[in-house]
Design an enzyme around this catalytic site. Structure first.
Site, PDB file in Angstrom:
ATOM      1  N   LYS A 108       0.833  -1.197   0.000  1.00 20.50           N
ATOM      2  CA  LYS A 108       0.000   0.000   0.000  1.00 20.50           C
ATOM      3  C   LYS A 108       0.877   1.261   0.000  1.00 20.50           C
ATOM      4  CE  LYS A 108      -3.686  -2.462  -0.121  1.00 20.50           C
ATOM      5  NZ  LYS A 108      -3.116  -3.779  -0.365  1.00 20.50           N
TER       6      LYS A 108
HETATM    7  C1  PLP Z   1      -9.476  -3.019  -1.845  1.00 20.59           C
HETATM    8  C2  PLP Z   1      -8.809  -3.801  -0.755  1.00 20.59           C
HETATM    9  N1  PLP Z   1      -9.498  -4.113   0.344  1.00 20.59           N
HETATM   10  C3  PLP Z   1      -8.919  -4.796   1.364  1.00 20.59           C
HETATM   11  C4  PLP Z   1      -7.613  -5.219   1.304  1.00 20.59           C
HETATM   12  C5  PLP Z   1      -7.043  -6.005   2.453  1.00 20.59           C
HETATM   13  O1  PLP Z   1      -6.065  -5.316   3.144  1.00 20.59           O
HETATM   14  P1  PLP Z   1      -5.218  -6.057   4.288  1.00 20.59           P
HETATM   15  O2  PLP Z   1      -4.248  -6.949   3.586  1.00 20.59           O
HETATM   16  O3  PLP Z   1      -4.575  -4.951   5.047  1.00 20.59           O
HETATM   17  O4  PLP Z   1      -6.190  -6.838   5.110  1.00 20.59           O
HETATM   18  C6  PLP Z   1      -6.857  -4.906   0.178  1.00 20.59           C
HETATM   19  C7  PLP Z   1      -5.449  -5.357   0.104  1.00 20.59           C
HETATM   20  O5  PLP Z   1      -4.922  -5.661  -0.925  1.00 20.59           O
HETATM   21  C8  PLP Z   1      -7.454  -4.196  -0.887  1.00 20.59           C
HETATM   22  O6  PLP Z   1      -6.771  -3.879  -2.000  1.00 20.59           O
END
Ligand code: PLP
Length: 379
Positions: free
Chosen positions: A182
């Site tokens: 990110k």
């Molecule tokens: C749109 C979206 N939602 C949720 C997530 C999940 O994030 P995390 O890995 O921090 O749980 C991601 C991660 O790639 C994402 O791109």
């Protein structure tokens, strides 16, 4: 041969000392660094409060939970998203209902979302996909009209803004990811931007087993405190080492956004000269983060999307497929049909390497190989 990474976090070298200080302090979780990171994050995204969690997925689950989502409820979301968006709905025992996207922005289409509303709908969950803010006003109006809640998945969107307002200040609950792919990272981690302080207080209890007293509150009083557990909680606690890293990352956020934008603009200028490849559409209402750079391979291109990815990989250039269609994965198959824009985008889009210290030389290599594969095939 040049070997280019696909993504890389932006670290300045100051992080080790900040994390080491936390370790030396002996307070490793739910301490002053987490509180400081939450306060700085809330300020940056224009929210009243921010609540740190272990990931965006757990942030989304908690945000849905405090929005009243449970078994028997439906949540409307785009199928064109990372699968975690839908998993968070299932983790609440609720039913994800997939709607289609706007084919230009790849974000949830308000008209398609409106058509998916039923008597069981509790929440609409717009996703600010790859850091491009969804067109929020229609969703906020729709939610108001139907008495629904809004939870935003802003996993990739810290630093983005919509009509001049930062993502995090638009709706009641906005969830961010701090995973290394990110914009900024804490290794693993998530954050919920919250407008209502009472909801933030409940979220802080829920992430800590439902405990009535925070560690910080207990440590800052000399009175005996015996905690209670008014509701079933979770363990979604961020550590203070992660928070110290997050504070360092917030300091370089603007720099990261500028470097990403500069590289994205170079890709876009180059793509104008390559036939069949379509650069991302930039809607006038949004400033995006450029967490990823998506290229659409036109249907008449001489080389298909996946074939192009394979050829670039052989050149030492890793790419990723564009955002997935969740309902096409086995875990969700049969849960939706008739999402033509979603299905087309999931098969025609790829993501190019993009990270703040990608050099122009490396980027030019990507552009030249891309052009060679498409143009040489066309000739
Ligand atoms: C749109 C979206 N939602 C949720 C997530 C999940 O994030 P995390 O890995 O921090 O749980 C991601 C991660 O790639 C994402 O791109």
């Amino acid at each position: 041969m040049m070997q280019i990474p696909f993504a890389r976090p932006y670290l300045t070298g100051d992080e080790g000392e900040a994390v080491a200080k936390v370790i030396a302090s002996g307070w490793l979780s739910q301490g002053p660094q987490v509180a400081a990171f939450e306060a700085a994050f809330a300020k940056r995204v224009g929210a009243a409060e921010a609540v740190a969690t272990t990931s965006c997925t757990t942030a989304l689950q908690l945000a849905l939970h405090v929005s009243g989502v449970g078994p028997g409820d439906e949540v409307i979301l785009p199928s064109l998203s990372f699968i975690a968006t839908a998993n968070a709905v299932r983790h609440c025992g609720a039913q994800p209902v997939f709607a289609d996207i706007d084919p230009r922005t790849y974000n949830l289409d308000p008209t398609s979302a409106a058509l998916a509303i039923t008597a069981r709908t509790k929440v609409i969950m717009p996703v600010h996909q790859v850091g491009l803010p969804a067109d929020m006003d229609p969703f906020l109006e729709l939610a108001e009209r139907h008495g629904l809640a809004i939870v935003e998945d802003a996993a990739c969107a810290i630093g983005a803004s919509y009509k001049g307002r930062p993502v995090g200040s638009l709706g009641p609950l906005t969830c961010f990811s701090l995973h290394p792919r990110k914009v900024i990272t804490t290794g693993e981690g998530g954050m919920i931007a919250v407008q209502d302080p009472a909801v933030a207080e409940r979220l802080r209890r829920l992430r800590q087993h439902g405990m009535s007293v925070s560690d910080l509150a207990r440590h800052s009083t000399d009175k005996l405190v015996i905690e209670t557990y008014p509701e079933t909680g979770f363990n979604y606690r961020m550590t203070d080492m992660q928070a110290a890293l997050g504070l360092c990352q917030l300091k370089v956020l603007d720099q990261v956004l500028d470097l990403r934008r500069r590289l994205a603009e170079r890709y876009t200028a180059a793509l104008e000269r390559i036939p069949h490849l379509e650069a991302p559409y930039d809607p006038p209402y949004a400033t995006r983060t450029w967490q990823s750079y998506c290229v659409r391979v036109g249907p008449r291109a001489p080389v298909g999307r996946t074939q192009l990815m394979q050829r670039l990989l052989a050149d030492g250039i890793p790419t990723r497929r564009g955002v997935m269609a969740i309902h096409k994965e086995n875990a969700y198959v049969g849960e939706a049909a008739g999402l033509p824009h979603t299905e087309a985008a999931a098969t025609e889009v790829l993501m190019l390497p993009l990270f703040p210290d990608l050099s122009f030389e490396e980027q030019d290599f990507v552009i030249n190989r891309l052009a060679d594969h498409v143009v040489a095939q066309a000739a």
